[in-house]
Structures are given as structure tokens and as C-alpha cells.
Design a protein around this motif. Structure first.
Motif, mmCIF file in Angstrom:
data_model
loop_
_atom_site.group_PDB
_atom_site.id
_atom_site.type_symbol
_atom_site.label_atom_id
_atom_site.label_comp_id
_atom_site.label_asym_id
_atom_site.label_seq_id
_atom_site.Cartn_x
_atom_site.Cartn_y
_atom_site.Cartn_z
ATOM 1 N N MET A 203 0.617 -1.038 -0.138
ATOM 2 C CA MET A 203 -0.031 -0.096 0.055
ATOM 3 C C MET A 203 0.756 1.324 0.082
ATOM 4 S SD MET A 203 -2.646 1.430 2.797
ATOM 5 C CE MET A 203 -1.581 2.418 3.561
ATOM 6 N N SER A 204 0.612 2.049 -0.729
ATOM 7 C CA SER A 204 1.191 3.395 -0.833
ATOM 8 C C SER A 204 1.083 4.415 0.572
ATOM 9 C CB SER A 204 0.742 4.350 -2.163
ATOM 10 O OG SER A 204 1.468 5.670 -1.974
ATOM 11 N N ILE A 205 2.210 4.867 0.869
ATOM 12 C CA ILE A 205 1.944 5.892 2.140
ATOM 13 C C ILE A 205 1.965 7.174 1.802
ATOM 14 C CG2 ILE A 205 2.976 4.015 3.476
ATOM 15 C CD1 ILE A 205 5.689 5.724 3.182
ATOM 16 N N VAL A 206 1.848 7.747 0.464
ATOM 17 C CA VAL A 206 1.882 9.042 0.102
ATOM 18 C C VAL A 206 0.516 9.323 -0.748
ATOM 19 C CG1 VAL A 206 4.375 9.217 -0.155
ATOM 20 C CG2 VAL A 206 2.828 8.626 -2.238
ATOM 21 N N ARG A 207 0.486 10.765 -0.521
ATOM 22 C CA ARG A 207 -1.189 11.072 -1.293
ATOM 23 C C ARG A 207 -0.662 11.638 -2.852
ATOM 24 N NH1 ARG A 207 -2.670 15.484 3.479
ATOM 25 N NH2 ARG A 207 -0.294 15.863 3.088
ATOM 26 N N GLU A 208 -1.801 11.916 -3.481
ATOM 27 C CA GLU A 208 -1.543 12.367 -4.765
ATOM 28 C C GLU A 208 -0.479 13.388 -5.059
ATOM 29 O OE1 GLU A 208 -5.390 13.172 -6.532
ATOM 30 O OE2 GLU A 208 -6.016 11.082 -6.267
ATOM 31 N N ASN A 209 -0.424 14.172 -4.176
ATOM 32 C CA ASN A 209 0.583 15.542 -4.232
ATOM 33 C C ASN A 209 2.108 14.772 -3.830
ATOM 34 O OD1 ASN A 209 0.333 15.354 -1.308
ATOM 35 N ND2 ASN A 209 -0.446 17.126 -0.998
#
Length: 232
Positions: A203-209
């Protein structure tokens, strides 16, 4: 020139974004007093449907409410007291003291998000009553802040979501707080454990930005992701 409420709200959002950037660049909160003060003034202007004081460095007060009250706004981070000028206090109708609180990420040296910042209202009182809470020192009034709000221990809070993954148990409480247990023992620092779980489940731990998810959002997303994996 007066600002609409929409402009004030937008300005507050921009100031918080600026604060987020400064913290991510490693600037110490104590070096951001002007920005933090501005955030407090915009917050009070928004909450009172008021306006910023027209004059630059207006003497005595910072905000004029929709009902015409002249409000002195003091915003702190770690300071234990605030000082008001005795010579201009007669122009103040009301005093609001705010404290900017940061999430645990700041002490961990992690990226800080606006989601990790909260504005705590310490006191909002008429000038005469506020004055009775102060001590006079050398032509100034000093107000000593109370300690930070008592945090209810997690074991006394109601869990609303939880999931088990390998040796980990991730629990979300009504307050939004996240707890991680490893082999039944609560981990001292939550975010590294959450990142480890996120890596294991892909799972990614960053947002779209491109910025890291704050602890609460990361924990909540992990719970939802693991539940989805268990259902598939």
C-alpha cells in the motif's frame, strides 16, 4: 479594504499550507512566530465573521468582529505565557489566546501535514475578565497558559475499527487516534510500524501530491485495505 469570509477562509488555508511547507523544510516552529500569529488572526476573523484590523501593526487589537468587538489575538506553540501591552489594552474589548499543536510526526522528524496541525482555543474572554487573570509586570500584562489538555488514555477510549495482520494489530479509536500492537504489546512509536505494515501489503503511504500520509490517515487506510484484502 474588507475581506469576504470566503477570502478569509482561503487565506487561512494558504497560511496553513505555507506552515506545512516550512515545517517540511525543517524550520523550527519557534522561527515561524509571524506566520503562526497570522494563522491565529485569520482563524479568529473567520470564527467571528469579522475583519483583520486595517492598520499594519495595529496597536492593541488584531481583529474586529462582525459585532464591532476589537479583539487581541495571541497565538503560541510552546510558550507558557503571553504578554499584552498595558498602554494599549484600553482599546481591547476581547482577548483570544490560541495554541498551535502538532502531531507526533514533528518529534520524529517526519514530514508534517496540515492534517497533523490543530488549533486549540485556550481562552476567549471579555477584556475585563481576562485582565483579572493576568499579572502586571513592568507596564505589561502577563497571562500564564494552562498546561495542555489532558489526553484520555487509549485504554479508556472506544475502538471503532481494528484489524490483525501477522504479529500486528491496528486499532482506530473514536478520537481518531491510532494504536499499533506487535505481539500484543503497544509499540512506542506508531508511524514506523504503520509504514512497515503498508510495505508488506503493498500500500502506498503518500497522497497524490507526493506528501506522506499523516499518522491517523495512514492507520485508517491500512485498516480498510487489510479488510478489503481479507474479503477478496
Amino acid at each position: 479594504m474588507s475581506l469576504s469570509q470566503t477570502q478569509i477562509i482561503r487565506s487561512l488555508g494558504n497560511a496553513l499550507t505555507w506552515l506545512e511547507s516550512e515545517l517540511q523544510w525543517g524550520v523550527e516552529p519557534g522561527e515561524l512566530n509571524h506566520l503562526i500569529g497570522r494563522i491565529g488572526e485569520l482563524y479568529v476573523a473567520m470564527r467571528t465573521c469579522g475583519q483583520m484590523a486595517l492598520a499594519v501593526n495595529q496597536k492593541g487589537y488584531d481583529v474586529v468582529s462582525a459585532t464591532g468587538e476589537q479583539i487581541s489575538v495571541k497565538t503560541v506553540t510552546t510558550s507558557k505565557s503571553v504578554i499584552l501591552n498595558k498602554n494599549t489594552f484600553d482599546q481591547v474589548h476581547r482577548v483570544v489566546v490560541l495554541r498551535i499543536n502538532y502531531g507526533d510526526d514533528l518529534s520524529e522528524g517526519d514530514n508534517i501535514s496540515v492534517d497533523d496541525v490543530s488549533i486549540e482555543e485556550i481562552i476567549d474572554e471579555e477584556a475585563s475578565k481576562f485582565l483579572s487573570l493576568c499579572k502586571e509586570q513592568g507596564g505589561k500584562y502577563k497571562y500564564s497558559l494552562p498546561g495542555k489538555r489532558k489526553v484520555v488514555p487509549l485504554e479508556q477510549q472506544k475502538p471503532v475499527k481494528q484489524v490483525v495482520y501477522g504479529p500486528y494489530e491496528v486499532v482506530k479509536y473514536e478520537s481518531g487516534s491510532i494504536q499499533v500492537k506487535e505481539n500484543g504489546v503497544p509499540v512506542r512509536v506508531v508511524k514506523p510500524a504503520l509504514r512497515d505494515i503498508a510495505k508488506k501489503i503493498g500500500m502506498s503511504i503518500v497522497r497524490e501530491n507526493g506528501r506522506s500520509l499523516p499518522t491517523r490517515q495512514l492507520g485508517s487506510k491500512i485498516i480498510d485495505t487489510i479488510n478489503e484484502l481479507n474479503e477478496s
